[in-house]
Scaffold this motif. Structure first.
Motif, mmCIF file in Angstrom:
data_model
loop_
_atom_site.group_PDB
_atom_site.id
_atom_site.type_symbol
_atom_site.label_atom_id
_atom_site.label_comp_id
_atom_site.label_asym_id
_atom_site.label_seq_id
_atom_site.Cartn_x
_atom_site.Cartn_y
_atom_site.Cartn_z
ATOM 1 N N VAL A 125 41.435 44.984 46.927
ATOM 2 C CA VAL A 125 41.367 44.027 48.195
ATOM 3 C C VAL A 125 41.797 42.262 46.964
ATOM 4 C CG1 VAL A 125 38.895 42.505 48.580
ATOM 5 C CG2 VAL A 125 39.122 44.694 48.897
ATOM 6 N N TYR A 126 41.730 42.199 45.965
ATOM 7 C CA TYR A 126 42.430 41.199 45.820
ATOM 8 C C TYR A 126 43.770 41.328 46.114
ATOM 9 C CZ TYR A 126 44.273 37.981 41.715
ATOM 10 O OH TYR A 126 44.826 36.909 40.622
ATOM 11 N N LEU A 156 39.604 40.111 36.530
ATOM 12 C CA LEU A 156 39.699 40.903 37.297
ATOM 13 C C LEU A 156 40.610 42.527 37.401
ATOM 14 C CD1 LEU A 156 38.768 42.865 40.027
ATOM 15 C CD2 LEU A 156 39.849 41.423 41.206
ATOM 16 N N VAL A 204 35.739 35.474 41.614
ATOM 17 C CA VAL A 204 36.410 36.464 42.819
ATOM 18 C C VAL A 204 36.263 34.767 43.667
ATOM 19 C CG1 VAL A 204 36.545 37.543 44.602
ATOM 20 C CG2 VAL A 204 35.873 38.360 42.381
ATOM 21 N N ASP A 248 31.372 38.580 41.321
ATOM 22 C CA ASP A 248 31.924 37.953 42.193
ATOM 23 C C ASP A 248 31.583 36.724 42.381
ATOM 24 O OD1 ASP A 248 30.673 40.173 43.866
ATOM 25 O OD2 ASP A 248 28.728 40.530 43.462
ATOM 26 N N ASP A 298 28.645 42.460 37.748
ATOM 27 C CA ASP A 298 28.952 42.654 38.773
ATOM 28 C C ASP A 298 28.643 41.263 38.867
ATOM 29 O OD1 ASP A 298 29.870 45.709 39.221
ATOM 30 O OD2 ASP A 298 27.711 46.037 39.902
ATOM 31 N N GLU A 333 38.711 49.217 43.999
ATOM 32 C CA GLU A 333 38.615 48.565 45.166
ATOM 33 C C GLU A 333 38.690 47.429 45.230
ATOM 34 O OE1 GLU A 333 38.381 48.421 48.833
ATOM 35 O OE2 GLU A 333 39.108 50.077 48.427
ATOM 36 N N ARG A 334 37.541 46.773 44.042
ATOM 37 C CA ARG A 334 37.871 45.313 44.101
ATOM 38 C C ARG A 334 39.347 44.345 44.163
ATOM 39 N NH1 ARG A 334 33.154 41.521 43.142
ATOM 40 N NH2 ARG A 334 31.404 43.319 42.788
ATOM 41 N N ALA A 394 34.712 51.239 42.368
ATOM 42 C CA ALA A 394 34.200 50.385 42.846
ATOM 43 C C ALA A 394 34.896 49.166 42.431
ATOM 44 C CB ALA A 394 32.609 49.671 42.231
ATOM 45 N N LEU A 395 35.428 48.645 40.932
ATOM 46 C CA LEU A 395 36.651 47.864 40.247
ATOM 47 C C LEU A 395 37.757 47.927 41.248
ATOM 48 C CD1 LEU A 395 36.243 45.712 38.647
ATOM 49 C CD2 LEU A 395 36.491 47.073 36.340
#
Length: 265
Positions: free
Chosen positions: A199-200, A179, A137, A134, A130, A195-196, A192-193
């Motif tokens: 957002v990306y 990602l 990104v 971070d 994680d 959602e990442r 969670a991935l």
């Protein structure tokens, strides 16, 4: 009647014990804090005073006093590695191998630290992943997407975005976007991935749309979606092992389309 009395004397019964005043003087209890009649070595302890502790060898630093054991906390060893450097190296390993193939044994071998050191510093393999993600990104945001936020950004900045994205995908770390690679590996099982990744995509779409709106506000949403789709397609091709020449041709096609949007008429 007792021939072995001299060797094994028979203890006297309680009724035959001598009176207290005839016992040995060292058995007579003294008042707390005073000495017994035969000297200081028979000093009676004060029940209101805490007993002194003493160190017992071979007990791992424990000290005993009055029947109560206490443990001295050992001072932890300082870390023998730089955490930021370790995150950078872990990012490369996860990017090249993926999450499933990057076991703790692989991390030990690639990073040159023990499993216990990794867990003490980061908590778990998932926590390390994680934090590495971070960092990925944040770096991508700073070097690829953020320049599009400038108020004067235009077609030249969109072309520079495509160039930076192509370099990021094909020449940095592993093949494809880290990602999106993890998303392809885990699918929708990791919320969670997912959602990442959302957002990306939204971040890239929003940055491109803000630039395109200066040229044609009505056409900007569809053109921004086209850029996002092209970026995702190039990422998938890179992860699938497409040769560099094929990836470059895809990038050239996207550059040509963006250049056409900036031409008058």
């Amino acid at each position: 009647s007792y021939p072995f009395r001299r060797l094994y004397p028979i203890p006297s019964s309680p009724s035959r014990r001598p009176p207290p005043d005839r016992r040995d003087r060292h058995q007579i209890a003294a008042k707390p804090g005073t000495k017994s009649p035969i000297g200081a070595r028979h000093q009676t302890p004060d029940p209101c005073q805490a007993p002194k502790s003493r160190f017992v060898p071979g007990t791992g630093g424990r000290r005993y006093g009055g029947g109560m054991a206490t443990t001295q906390r050992a001072v932890g060893r300082p870390r023998s590695f730089d955490e930021n450097e370790m995150l950078d190296r872990a990012l490369d390993v996860f990017w090249q191998r993926g999450a499933a193939a990057t076991t703790t044994r692989v991390l030990e071998a690639e990073l040159g630290v023990t499993q216990s050191s990794l867990y003490n510093a980061f908590g778990s393999k998932q926590a390390l992943l994680d934090r590495a993600l971070d960092r990925y990104v944040d770096r991508m945001e700073a070097s690829v997407v953020a320049p599009l936020d400038a108020p004067e950004a235009g077609i030249a900045d969109l072309l520079a975005f495509v160039d930076a994205m192509m370099t990021w995908i094909s020449k940095t770390g592993g093949p494809g976007c880290m990602l999106l690679n993890l998303l392809a590996e885990h699918g929708t099982a990791d919320a969670a991935l997912v959602e990442r990744a959302r957002v990306y995509r939204d971040r890239i779409r929003s940055a491109c749309r803000s630039v395109l709106e200066r040229l044609d506000r009505e056409a900007a949403p569809g053109r921004a979606d086209l850029i996002v789709s092209a970026v995702l397609g190039i990422n998938i091709a890179a992860r699938g092992g497409a040769p560099a020449s094929e990836l470059e041709n895809m990038g050239d096609a996207l550059r040509g389309q963006i250049t056409a949007w900036g031409s008058p008429g």
